[in-house]
Design an enzyme around this catalytic site. Structure first.
Site, PDB file in Angstrom:
ATOM      1  N   GLY A 228     -13.005  15.048  -4.795  1.00 37.09           N
ATOM      2  CA  GLY A 228     -14.298  15.003  -4.991  1.00 37.09           C
ATOM      3  C   GLY A 228     -15.535  14.975  -3.980  1.00 37.09           C
TER       4      GLY A 228
ATOM      5  CG  ASP B 270     -12.113   4.748  -3.776  1.00 34.61           C
ATOM      6  OD1 ASP B 270     -11.847   5.728  -4.864  1.00 34.61           O
ATOM      7  OD2 ASP B 270     -12.037   5.361  -2.876  1.00 34.61           O
TER       8      ASP B 270
ATOM      9  NE  ARG C 268      -7.808   5.741  -4.444  1.00 34.87           N
ATOM     10  CZ  ARG C 268      -7.555   5.825  -3.361  1.00 34.87           C
ATOM     11  NH1 ARG C 268      -6.964   5.728  -2.770  1.00 34.87           N
ATOM     12  NH2 ARG C 268      -8.650   7.110  -2.607  1.00 34.87           N
TER      13      ARG C 268
HETATM   14  C1  S3P Z   1     -15.841   7.924  -1.847  1.00 35.35           C
HETATM   15  C2  S3P Z   1     -16.667   7.608  -2.251  1.00 35.35           C
HETATM   16  C3  S3P Z   1     -16.638   7.090  -3.713  1.00 35.35           C
HETATM   17  C4  S3P Z   1     -14.341   6.598  -3.244  1.00 35.35           C
HETATM   18  C5  S3P Z   1     -14.223   8.272  -3.113  1.00 35.35           C
HETATM   19  C6  S3P Z   1     -14.492   9.160  -0.949  1.00 35.35           C
HETATM   20  C7  S3P Z   1     -16.943   9.153  -0.123  1.00 35.35           C
HETATM   21  O1  S3P Z   1     -16.885   7.978  -4.487  1.00 35.35           O
HETATM   22  O2  S3P Z   1     -14.318   6.871  -4.526  1.00 35.35           O
HETATM   23  O3  S3P Z   1     -12.755   7.824  -2.762  1.00 35.35           O
HETATM   24  O4  S3P Z   1     -15.712   9.373   0.318  1.00 35.35           O
HETATM   25  O5  S3P Z   1     -17.435   9.271  -0.185  1.00 35.35           O
HETATM   26  P1  S3P Z   1     -18.141   7.648  -5.323  1.00 35.35           P
HETATM   27  O6  S3P Z   1     -19.251   7.691  -4.020  1.00 35.35           O
HETATM   28  O7  S3P Z   1     -18.430   8.792  -6.843  1.00 35.35           O
HETATM   29  O8  S3P Z   1     -18.422   6.417  -6.224  1.00 35.35           O
END
Ligand code: S3P
Length: 440
Positions: A97, A322, A399
């Protein structure tokens, strides 16, 4: 290699020192920002996991040269808006993501359609959280299924700075817009709920014109388009999210001690330490230092046999986002009923983690009360599982796999945990390090 992990015994007392691999958020940000820099950047201790390899493959597809050496990775950046856009380009963010969302921020000037795809898990996740703000720059998105991957993006010829209110506490959303600001004229104003601030610290280090005003709840950020980004070498510190599994392993194992060296302990990431300490865990930050605005420490953990339940303050949610799966494990062994609220974002991750966390705890014989955005966990300090537990992790969430392994090693029972290769997403050396700790 077998596809599942069998654990039949709890781990025995240990006293060890380990290093975990490089931080995932910083590794992906270094790759993407180095691609926008002018000239040669070197990244040391870069996390060599699927998510980061996907980031390297993506910039290569966009015409950026990448070379891998034994101790470092070299990226030959082509400057801001220096991507080369071939016809019918498809970029695969695989499971990440962070990659998918941040990269879209760098594509806001793409002159023709670029397709972004991902794996089964990423294709279930919401992309409107970044496409809506990016549309304000004049970008267009096309979907097969609304707001989901695969999508196509066509950029804008003259993107102008926007005003953006970020209300989820999502660093991905904030960073996507910050990256888009690099390619936009004028100023981009962001009011963001607190979340990890690696992008801001990197922008400051790179002398990108950024101003930040902090209030208790929000950060007010404004960014002007830089003329140029200098090439930069960066040594990625250890990942606190990977460390968290071993913090919990040590906390829940009798008479044990662990030192984790050189971990990124940026305060916007240390919610897990604050929460575990409130529950009675013994965790100490040693040898604290600063590296280009990032805090780095050695983390010393000792076992604790006096854990108490927590009513977890929601302000800590973003800085521990996380780590909740392993925090839930500690709650399962704590005295009393723990309560975690406003955590619906957990269901937006690689798998619906709030639901999964609850389900795994139930399999372990722990009572939970689950709502859409909260969970109550009835702790059992004397929990000692004797039954068989099988974890089939249909979205292959790394995870979920690692949390299950720690549960098996600390709570007993015979566990068969499927989808071993899921650890390649964020922490390919997880089992190797676990074996090192377990080795007498
Ligand atoms: C991340 C932000 C978080 C986290 C992801 C990494 C990042 O997600 O859960 O594993 O590197 O910016 P969200 O921004 O959707 O909370």
């Amino acid at each position: 290699m077998s596809k599942f992990l069998l654990i039949k015994k709890k781990i025995k007392t240990f006293n060890k020192q380990i290093y975990v691999s490089g931080d995932k958020s910083l590794s992906i940000r270094w790759v993407l920002l180095a691609s926008q820099a002018t000239g040669k950047s070197k990244g040391y201790n870069l996390l060599m996991s699927e998510d980061v390899l996907a980031a390297l493959d993506s910039i290569k597809k966009l015409g950026i040269k990448v070379r891998m050496y034994k101790n470092y990775c070299e990226i030959l950046g082509n400057g801001i808006n220096g991507f080369k856009y071939k016809k019918n380009l498809t970029i695969n963010a695989r499971n990440s993501g962070t990659l998918g969302r941040l990269l879209l921020g760098l594509l806001i000037k793409a002159p023709q359609k670029i397709k972004l795809i991902g794996d089964e898990s990423l294709s279930k996740r919401d992309f409107s959280r970044v496409t809506l703000p990016l549309e304000k720059f004049g970008v267009k998105f096309y979907y097969k299924i609304k707001n989901k991957l695969p999508l196509a993006i066509i950029g804008s010829e003259f993107p102008k700075g926007i005003k953006y209110l970020e209300d989820k506490g999502s660093a991905q959303c904030k960073s996507s817009v910050m990256f888009a600001a690099l390619n936009s004229s004028g100023t981009t104003f962001i009011r963001a709920k607190k979340s990890r601030n690696h992008s801001e610290l990197l922008f400051k280090y790179l002398k990108i014109p950024i101003k930040i005003k902090k209030t208790k709840k929000y950060d007010f950020i404004n960014i002007k388009q830089p003329k140029k980004i200098m090439a930069f070498n960066y040594e990625i510190p250890g990942d606190i999210s990977s460390s968290a599994f071993f913090m919990v392993l040590t906390t829940l194992t009798n008479n044990s001690k662990l030192l984790i060296k050189d971990v990124n302990t940026n305060p916007s990431r240390t919610g897990v330490i604050t929460i575990l300490k409130k529950m009675g865990a013994k965790i100490l930050l040693k040898n604290q230092r600063n590296y280009r605005g990032e805090k780095i420490s050695d983390i010393l953990i000792e076992s604790s046999n006096n854990l108490k339940a927590i009513n977890c303050p929601s302000e800590l949610n973003s800085s521990a986002i996380d780590e909740f799966l392993v925090i839930f494990l500690v709650a399962a062994k704590a005295k009393g009923i723990s309560y975690f609220k406003n955590v619906s974002e957990l269901n937006q991750k690689e798998s619906p983690r709030l639901k999964w966390g609850s389900k795994i705890l139930n399999m372990m014989g722990i009572k939970t009360k689950l709502t859409k955005d909260s969970i109550k966990i009835h702790g059992q300090p004397n929990l000692d599982i004797t039954k068989n537990i099988v974890i089939k992790n249909y979205l292959k969430d790394h995870r979920v796999f690692m949390m299950s392994a720690i549960a098996a090693l600390t709570c007993g029972g015979q566990w068969k945990i499927h989808d071993k290769s899921s650890i390649d997403t964020s922490f390919p050396s997880f089992l190797k390090i676990l074996n090192k700790i377990n080795d007498k």
